[in-house]
Write a protein that holds these residues in place. Sequence first.
Motif, mmCIF file in Angstrom:
data_model
loop_
_atom_site.group_PDB
_atom_site.id
_atom_site.type_symbol
_atom_site.label_atom_id
_atom_site.label_comp_id
_atom_site.label_asym_id
_atom_site.label_seq_id
_atom_site.Cartn_x
_atom_site.Cartn_y
_atom_site.Cartn_z
ATOM 1 N N LYS A 333 -26.801 -10.080 44.308
ATOM 2 C CA LYS A 333 -28.021 -10.693 44.782
ATOM 3 C C LYS A 333 -29.399 -9.899 44.387
ATOM 4 O O LYS A 333 -30.342 -10.577 44.447
ATOM 5 N N LEU A 334 -29.310 -8.786 44.135
ATOM 6 C CA LEU A 334 -30.414 -7.703 44.052
ATOM 7 C C LEU A 334 -30.865 -7.461 42.528
ATOM 8 O O LEU A 334 -32.115 -7.301 41.984
ATOM 9 N N ALA A 335 -29.803 -7.731 41.604
ATOM 10 C CA ALA A 335 -29.921 -7.337 40.122
ATOM 11 C C ALA A 335 -29.907 -8.672 39.426
ATOM 12 O O ALA A 335 -29.380 -9.672 39.886
ATOM 13 N N GLY A 336 -30.529 -8.583 38.261
ATOM 14 C CA GLY A 336 -30.780 -10.192 37.514
ATOM 15 C C GLY A 336 -29.245 -10.347 36.821
ATOM 16 O O GLY A 336 -28.520 -9.628 36.977
ATOM 17 N N GLY A 337 -29.491 -11.499 36.114
ATOM 18 C CA GLY A 337 -28.158 -11.981 35.347
ATOM 19 C C GLY A 337 -27.647 -10.869 34.519
ATOM 20 O O GLY A 337 -26.563 -10.437 34.510
ATOM 21 N N VAL A 338 -28.432 -10.603 33.559
ATOM 22 C CA VAL A 338 -28.066 -9.536 32.471
ATOM 23 C C VAL A 338 -27.653 -8.190 33.014
ATOM 24 O O VAL A 338 -26.504 -7.619 32.630
ATOM 25 N N LEU A 339 -28.524 -7.614 33.972
ATOM 26 C CA LEU A 339 -28.085 -6.258 34.411
ATOM 27 C C LEU A 339 -26.632 -6.407 35.418
ATOM 28 O O LEU A 339 -25.866 -5.567 35.393
ATOM 29 N N GLY A 340 -26.788 -7.666 36.109
ATOM 30 C CA GLY A 340 -25.599 -7.973 36.795
ATOM 31 C C GLY A 340 -24.336 -7.860 36.067
ATOM 32 O O GLY A 340 -23.283 -7.442 36.540
ATOM 33 N N GLY A 341 -24.400 -8.381 34.993
ATOM 34 C CA GLY A 341 -23.249 -8.411 34.118
ATOM 35 C C GLY A 341 -22.859 -7.093 33.482
ATOM 36 O O GLY A 341 -21.582 -6.798 33.550
ATOM 37 N N PHE A 342 -23.844 -6.243 33.292
ATOM 38 C CA PHE A 342 -23.423 -4.899 32.939
ATOM 39 C C PHE A 342 -22.875 -4.269 34.016
ATOM 40 O O PHE A 342 -21.781 -3.240 33.686
ATOM 41 N N LEU A 343 -23.405 -4.420 35.127
ATOM 42 C CA LEU A 343 -23.039 -3.682 36.415
ATOM 43 C C LEU A 343 -21.363 -4.048 36.777
ATOM 44 O O LEU A 343 -20.677 -3.112 37.078
ATOM 45 N N ALA A 344 -21.172 -5.457 36.496
ATOM 46 C CA ALA A 344 -20.016 -5.980 36.788
ATOM 47 C C ALA A 344 -19.009 -5.333 35.829
ATOM 48 O O ALA A 344 -17.706 -4.801 35.925
ATOM 49 N N ALA A 345 -19.569 -5.123 34.375
ATOM 50 C CA ALA A 345 -18.532 -4.483 33.478
ATOM 51 C C ALA A 345 -18.263 -3.037 33.965
ATOM 52 O O ALA A 345 -17.426 -2.306 33.734
ATOM 53 N N GLY A 346 -19.403 -2.433 34.589
ATOM 54 C CA GLY A 346 -19.193 -0.791 35.204
ATOM 55 C C GLY A 346 -18.190 -0.903 36.050
ATOM 56 O O GLY A 346 -17.291 -0.091 36.069
ATOM 57 N N ILE A 347 -18.205 -1.731 36.826
ATOM 58 C CA ILE A 347 -17.100 -1.723 38.018
ATOM 59 C C ILE A 347 -15.817 -2.077 37.428
ATOM 60 O O ILE A 347 -14.667 -1.465 37.903
ATOM 61 N N LEU A 348 -15.775 -2.923 36.567
ATOM 62 C CA LEU A 348 -14.390 -3.269 36.211
ATOM 63 C C LEU A 348 -13.756 -2.178 35.202
ATOM 64 O O LEU A 348 -12.745 -2.058 35.111
ATOM 65 N N ALA A 349 -14.684 -1.503 34.608
ATOM 66 C CA ALA A 349 -14.309 -0.343 33.729
ATOM 67 C C ALA A 349 -13.687 0.539 34.672
ATOM 68 O O ALA A 349 -12.626 1.372 34.140
ATOM 69 N N ALA A 350 -14.320 0.873 35.809
ATOM 70 C CA ALA A 350 -13.588 1.874 36.907
ATOM 71 C C ALA A 350 -12.161 1.394 37.021
ATOM 72 O O ALA A 350 -11.127 2.359 37.501
ATOM 73 N N ILE A 351 -12.086 -0.088 37.407
ATOM 74 C CA ILE A 351 -10.762 -0.344 37.659
ATOM 75 C C ILE A 351 -9.742 -0.418 36.782
ATOM 76 O O ILE A 351 -8.543 0.212 36.819
ATOM 77 N N MET A 352 -10.297 -0.755 35.393
ATOM 78 C CA MET A 352 -9.356 -0.807 34.502
ATOM 79 C C MET A 352 -8.591 0.667 33.679
ATOM 80 O O MET A 352 -7.526 0.859 33.300
ATOM 81 N N SER A 353 -9.682 1.482 34.120
ATOM 82 C CA SER A 353 -9.255 2.998 33.498
ATOM 83 C C SER A 353 -8.104 3.386 34.284
ATOM 84 O O SER A 353 -7.612 4.390 33.879
ATOM 85 N N SER A 354 -8.004 3.005 35.425
ATOM 86 C CA SER A 354 -6.717 3.490 36.320
ATOM 87 C C SER A 354 -5.508 2.480 35.932
ATOM 88 O O SER A 354 -4.544 2.928 35.816
ATOM 89 N N LEU A 355 -5.915 1.210 35.984
ATOM 90 C CA LEU A 355 -4.654 0.376 35.640
ATOM 91 C C LEU A 355 -3.877 0.618 34.327
ATOM 92 O O LEU A 355 -2.726 0.473 34.189
#
Lengths: 513, 134
Positions: A333-355
């Motif tokens: 809602k609050l970040a733009g498309g580009v930043l939102g994409g990078f932020l999503a990548a960051g969240i997925l990074a945290a998840i995948m680094s455990s998986l």
Amino acid sequence: MNEAMTPLVIIIGYLLLLLGVGGAANRLFRGTSADYMLASHSIGPFLLLMSLFGTTMTAFALIGSTGESYAAGAGVYGRLASSSGIVHSLCFFVIGIKLWSFGKRYGYRTQIEFFRDRLESEAIGLLLFPILVGLIIPYLLTGLMGAGGVLNAMTRGAFESYGWFADYGYGVPGWLGKLVISTVVLLYVFFGGMRGTAWANALQTIVFMVMGIVTFYVIATELGGKESFLDNLRTASAAVPEDKLIRGEKMPQLQFLTYMLVPLSVGMFPHLFQHWLTARSANTFKLAVVAHPIFIMIVWVPCVLIGVWATSELAAIPPTLDANKVLPFMVNKLAGGVLGGFLAAGILAAIMSSLDSQFLCIGTMFTRDIVEHYGGRERFTDKQTVVIARSFVVAIAAVTFLLSLLEPRSVFVLGVWCFSGFSSLFPLVFAALYWKRLTKLGAYASIVVAAVVWWVLFRDSGYGKDREYAFLNMMPVATIFACSTVTLVVVSLITPRPSEQTLARFFAVKRSA
Amino acid sequence: MPGTKQRHNNSLGRQVTTFCALFGRVKLFGLQPALCPTLVWPVARFPAAPTDREFRHEMKYVIWTLIALLAVAHQDFWFWNDATLVFGFMPITLLYHAGISLAAGMLWFLAVRFCWPTNVDMVGDSEVSEERPT
């Protein structure tokens, strides 16, 4: 290109980068099982720190912490994060270094190999194996469920012009997100082994720490809407209801105290055991021991603040929104498309680094503790061992993906139950390293009692349905831990002690200077 | 060791010596904190500083005690219902616990420096023979 498609493109780019890391690690692969499972004990301080931190920080840390502070307020940090800073490093220091030493000396690759030798018991493997696997699979599920939720929330609207996935808000459906994430992790673990996992973890840890801070800045700026950053912070916090700034009645003191037992789970995580064994030397641990609490603070404080801000009217979170989706919602809602994409990548990074570590660890356990142990280690060449390990990694990824489609319970609640199970096994590993009097019967009894009490309390909580479940006003882990410890001590004291030969292997005589 | 008992006949002196020696020895980025000289002065009033081995032995107790105290400080019942926003934006309980995390990092730094086990790095690569021919 549709603007809602931008995050999806960035996420795909990030996933391809990870596959590249796995491929690069594969070029250094020596073809041996020790290299596949333990990176030939070659990991240095920085990579070990990043691996350990990336592995312990999962969906639980980013999605769970934001969601839980949205539900319970700022006290969530003290309840789990600051205690983890003390206890995780304690486990690295007290448990990790010793296990690394024994692992390197006697060639262990799994916990069960250590326990078999230390307790002079074949049966301990049969008892411990299903419990460890049974506890780690829910932990894997927390990651995949988080990943599916994040991908869907971040890509909503991306397929609107195509008319695809209308039931999922025209975003990537949860099941497809889980499938993609588990496939990517599977591929770089399959090809890169432990070295690929360690490299990917380092990259992902940097990504999610940096993106976490950027997320915090962007959300604060957007929520506040003022000129200076400090004014934005003040505006966002001032709008938070007072009951979210305190612990109050919703976090009883006894529960807060007993929550400190939950991070002890780190001492018994099979995937952390495997990461410990990758260390080049004992000194490699030093950086991880010192920096871990500070890294926790860097990741958790912004997430908790975002969760608290989400309770204010400024965030306008729909009341029906699942707590697990608060962070993706705010970012979207609050970040733009580009930043939102990078932020999503960051969240997925945290998840995948455990998986990745968990997939590799379960593959290693099946290979070493079951196939090689009962099939005969000499029956397989080292190359065959690598093939078997890889096959198990594929099988575990498939099973976990299928289970995740059932969408059980909240990420946070599921994680706490899973951690509680591992914590209740902490007395076993501690006694195995520091108490000569521990016997195999004491260990059996302790494991059985821990498993039974855990199951009884889990069932009593409606299988995790009751999010605020407490037993005797304490976290259930306290009861399980106490029962397990008392049983271990009492049964060990009344049963025959291990042979002097075994004790001599694990308890060196102190040398004079 | 000759003279050890004599030097440590005063338990207060021993504790003060240990603490002062600790701060006297800690270096941050190769520099000793300016505070050290003022903390080290009691060494002169009490028996001589213990040897390195004795010092490390005593430091173990000091550091493990400090870690236990940190676990107690973590309970934080004093800010339980305090909704103060420090600097206008930071809930006081969150700030306090961020401080606990920083303190943990510092304490583990001391633990690594003074309580590091001495016998764990004895295993050389040559002793590990777990790989089989392919």
